[in-house]
Each structure stands twice: as C-alpha cells, then as structure tokens.
Design a protein around this motif. Structure first.
Motif, PDB file in Angstrom:
ATOM      1  N   ARG A  61      39.582 -19.033  10.400  1.00  0.00           N
ATOM      2  CA  ARG A  61      40.330 -20.138  11.018  1.00  0.00           C
ATOM      3  C   ARG A  61      41.468 -20.636  10.136  1.00  0.00           C
ATOM      4  N   LYS A  62      41.598 -20.032   8.961  1.00  0.00           N
ATOM      5  CA  LYS A  62      42.627 -20.419   7.996  1.00  0.00           C
ATOM      6  C   LYS A  62      42.493 -21.892   7.605  1.00  0.00           C
ATOM      7  N   ILE A  63      41.228 -22.284   7.370  1.00  0.00           N
ATOM      8  CA  ILE A  63      40.923 -23.637   6.885  1.00  0.00           C
ATOM      9  C   ILE A  63      40.347 -23.485   5.480  1.00  0.00           C
ATOM     10  N   GLU A  64      41.158 -23.760   4.476  1.00  0.00           N
ATOM     11  CA  GLU A  64      40.755 -23.485   3.095  1.00  0.00           C
ATOM     12  C   GLU A  64      39.524 -24.267   2.669  1.00  0.00           C
ATOM     13  N   ASP A  65      39.387 -25.472   3.175  1.00  0.00           N
ATOM     14  CA  ASP A  65      38.284 -26.327   2.730  1.00  0.00           C
ATOM     15  C   ASP A  65      37.244 -26.549   3.830  1.00  0.00           C
ATOM     16  N   PHE A  66      37.019 -25.533   4.664  1.00  0.00           N
ATOM     17  CA  PHE A  66      35.956 -25.675   5.673  1.00  0.00           C
ATOM     18  C   PHE A  66      34.614 -25.882   4.979  1.00  0.00           C
ATOM     19  N   LEU A  67      34.425 -25.234   3.828  1.00  0.00           N
ATOM     20  CA  LEU A  67      33.257 -25.489   2.990  1.00  0.00           C
ATOM     21  C   LEU A  67      33.667 -26.431   1.871  1.00  0.00           C
ATOM     22  N   ILE A  68      33.037 -27.595   1.834  1.00  0.00           N
ATOM     23  CA  ILE A  68      33.258 -28.565   0.754  1.00  0.00           C
ATOM     24  C   ILE A  68      31.997 -28.588  -0.097  1.00  0.00           C
ATOM     25  N   THR A  69      32.122 -28.235  -1.362  1.00  0.00           N
ATOM     26  CA  THR A  69      30.937 -28.152  -2.220  1.00  0.00           C
ATOM     27  C   THR A  69      30.764 -29.433  -3.030  1.00  0.00           C
ATOM     28  N   LEU A  70      29.521 -29.872  -3.088  1.00  0.00           N
ATOM     29  CA  LEU A  70      29.150 -31.073  -3.840  1.00  0.00           C
ATOM     30  C   LEU A  70      28.174 -30.637  -4.934  1.00  0.00           C
ATOM     31  N   ASN A  71      28.575 -30.816  -6.178  1.00  0.00           N
ATOM     32  CA  ASN A  71      27.763 -30.351  -7.302  1.00  0.00           C
ATOM     33  C   ASN A  71      26.879 -31.484  -7.810  1.00  0.00           C
ATOM     34  N   LEU A  72      25.564 -31.272  -7.716  1.00  0.00           N
ATOM     35  CA  LEU A  72      24.629 -32.346  -8.040  1.00  0.00           C
ATOM     36  C   LEU A  72      24.263 -32.411  -9.514  1.00  0.00           C
ATOM     37  N   ASP A  73      24.241 -31.261 -10.205  1.00  0.00           N
ATOM     38  CA  ASP A  73      23.723 -31.266 -11.576  1.00  0.00           C
ATOM     39  C   ASP A  73      24.551 -30.444 -12.560  1.00  0.00           C
ATOM     40  N   GLY A  74      25.768 -30.106 -12.195  1.00  0.00           N
ATOM     41  CA  GLY A  74      26.617 -29.336 -13.097  1.00  0.00           C
ATOM     42  C   GLY A  74      26.356 -27.840 -13.070  1.00  0.00           C
ATOM     43  N   THR A  75      25.568 -27.377 -12.103  1.00  0.00           N
ATOM     44  CA  THR A  75      25.269 -25.952 -11.984  1.00  0.00           C
ATOM     45  C   THR A  75      26.546 -25.151 -11.783  1.00  0.00           C
ATOM     46  N   GLN A  76      26.650 -24.031 -12.494  1.00  0.00           N
ATOM     47  CA  GLN A  76      27.804 -23.157 -12.320  1.00  0.00           C
ATOM     48  C   GLN A  76      27.632 -22.345 -11.043  1.00  0.00           C
ATOM     49  N   PRO A  77      28.624 -22.361 -10.154  1.00  0.00           N
ATOM     50  CA  PRO A  77      28.514 -21.617  -8.896  1.00  0.00           C
ATOM     51  C   PRO A  77      28.529 -20.116  -9.129  1.00  0.00           C
ATOM     52  N   ASP A  78      28.025 -19.352  -8.149  1.00  0.00           N
ATOM     53  CA  ASP A  78      28.060 -17.910  -8.263  1.00  0.00           C
ATOM     54  C   ASP A  78      29.472 -17.403  -7.955  1.00  0.00           C
ATOM     55  N   TRP A  79      29.666 -16.104  -8.012  1.00  0.00           N
ATOM     56  CA  TRP A  79      31.008 -15.524  -7.896  1.00  0.00           C
ATOM     57  C   TRP A  79      31.657 -15.812  -6.542  1.00  0.00           C
ATOM     58  N   THR A  80      30.846 -16.003  -5.506  1.00  0.00           N
ATOM     59  CA  THR A  80      31.421 -16.248  -4.174  1.00  0.00           C
ATOM     60  C   THR A  80      32.135 -17.595  -4.106  1.00  0.00           C
TER      61      THR A  80
ATOM     62  N   SER B  77      33.539 -19.054  -6.968  1.00  0.00           N
ATOM     63  CA  SER B  77      34.246 -19.224  -8.232  1.00  0.00           C
ATOM     64  C   SER B  77      35.647 -19.814  -8.072  1.00  0.00           C
ATOM     65  N   ASP B  78      36.266 -19.600  -6.907  1.00  0.00           N
ATOM     66  CA  ASP B  78      37.629 -20.103  -6.684  1.00  0.00           C
ATOM     67  C   ASP B  78      37.660 -21.453  -5.977  1.00  0.00           C
ATOM     68  N   ILE B  79      36.497 -22.028  -5.744  1.00  0.00           N
ATOM     69  CA  ILE B  79      36.425 -23.275  -4.981  1.00  0.00           C
ATOM     70  C   ILE B  79      36.107 -24.442  -5.917  1.00  0.00           C
ATOM     71  N   SER B  80      36.895 -25.492  -5.829  1.00  0.00           N
ATOM     72  CA  SER B  80      36.606 -26.686  -6.616  1.00  0.00           C
ATOM     73  C   SER B  80      35.499 -27.479  -5.928  1.00  0.00           C
ATOM     74  N   TRP B  81      34.826 -28.334  -6.668  1.00  0.00           N
ATOM     75  CA  TRP B  81      33.745 -29.114  -6.084  1.00  0.00           C
ATOM     76  C   TRP B  81      33.897 -30.587  -6.436  1.00  0.00           C
TER      77      TRP B  81
END
Length: 205
Positions: free
Chosen positions: A123-142, A144-148
């Motif tokens: 849909r060309k919506i860059e932020d359709f997924l908004i990530t909320l980091n609860l404990d400082g966990t490092q995200p996996d490679w999928t 890696s380019d998304i800010s939280w």
C-alpha cells in the motif's frame, strides 16, 4: 464498411467505454469502502506483555481510538472480527507491534509484524507497522530499518509519543467524545497488576 456497419462498430465501442468506466467506478467504490473500514489500531503482543497491552488499549480507547486486541472487545458500534489476518488486512489503520524479549521470537507476534510489513509495502505506507519497544530489545533483521517508540524508561512518555504520532497520521477516532467506553469495555483492578519486583528510588532515610 457501410454506414450501418460503421454505426454498429462505433456503438459497440462506445458501450465498451461505458462498461469500462462503470467497472472502474465500481472497483474504486469497493476500494473506498474497504479503506473506510480501516479504523482500528491492532495491538500485536506476546502473552507475557499482556499487562502493558491492556493498559495501552485502555489509554488509546480513552483518547478516542478504536483498538483491536485479542483478549478485549471494544465495540463502539464496530462489528467484531475474530480472524487476526482479516483484522490486519481489512480493518486496521495501523498495527502497533510490541517489541520485547518475550515477543521478538514468538511465532504469532512475528507473523503479525511480517504481515503488517508486507501490507505496508503493497500500500506504500511506510509506517503501517508502528513498533513500540518495551524493554530495549534489539529487533531482528526484518525490523532493522524501522525506528521504534520507546516505553522502556517511562510508559507515560511513550504514550505521549504514540499519541503524537497518531495525531500526525490523523488516525480515526471512532470513540471521540465517548471516553467512558474505556471503563465499560476493558478490564480493571488486579488483572492489570504485574507481580514482579521493581526498583524504587527515594530520598527518605
């Protein structure tokens, strides 16, 4: 070609144009109706983070947003859809993916995040997924380019940031003017408590 045959050919061509326009209008109408249904904020989380997920759902509902979370039904005039993939595809304005040590490797949260990323690209919506980091966990490679948005230091600060983000996106407020729905639809009391130790700082001696 004779005049009659030319007339028939032009008539058929004109009818094809009309039908083509009608089909485009019908498809556009269907797409518009589908988009109009995408009013909910889908909360993707691991069971271990359910206390935070329910707290967040209550807060978002209080501020007028429609929330979908698997353990809670916030109706507000909206028909309830149980199938997760249908909710994400057809009913969600955005997906809020909770990142934590518990959720980063679990199948269901990971599938939900992956689906949200795929839909965002389609849909060309860059932020359709908004990530909320609860404990400082490092995200996996999928991811890696998304800010939280961080909730590690303070839930209140994190809430202010997500509300600011949603306001900038002009996210639909299906419960606007009806904040009481948060009290009526969501759990309260002991079910929201987390039984674990925490560090407290004080200057009282």
């Amino acid at each position: 070609l004779t005049d009659d045959r030319l007339f028939e050919r032009d008539k058929i061509f004109s009818l094809k144009q009309v039908y083509s326009k009608l089909n485009v209008m019908a498809m556009t109408s269907c797409d518009s109706k589908t988009v109009d249904l995408r009013k909910l904020l889908f909360i993707s989380y691991a069971y271990e983070d359910q206390v935070f997920a329910k707290w967040l759902a209550r807060k978002l509902a209080f501020y007028g947003y429609g929330v979908w979370i698997d353990q809670i039904e916030i109706l507000g005039g909206e028909s309830w859809v149980k199938e997760v993939d249908i909710v994400i595809k057809d009913r969600s304005f955005r997906v809020l993916g909770l990142l934590s040590a518990a959720s980063i490797g679990k199948d269901n949260p990971r599938k939900e995040r992956t689906l949200a990323l795929q839909l965002g690209k389609q849909r060309k919506i860059e932020d359709f997924l908004i990530t909320l980091n609860l404990d400082g966990t490092q995200p996996d490679w999928t991811l890696s380019d998304i800010s939280w948005i961080s909730f590690r230091e303070s839930w209140a600060d994190g809430l202010r940031r997500i509300l600011k983000k949603l306001d900038a996106l002009n996210a639909p407020k299906i419960h606007a003017g009806n904040s009481a729905i948060a009290k009526a639809a969501l759990e309260r009391g002991a079910s929201l408590l987390s039984h674990k130790s925490e560090t407290l700082t004080t200057n009282w001696l």
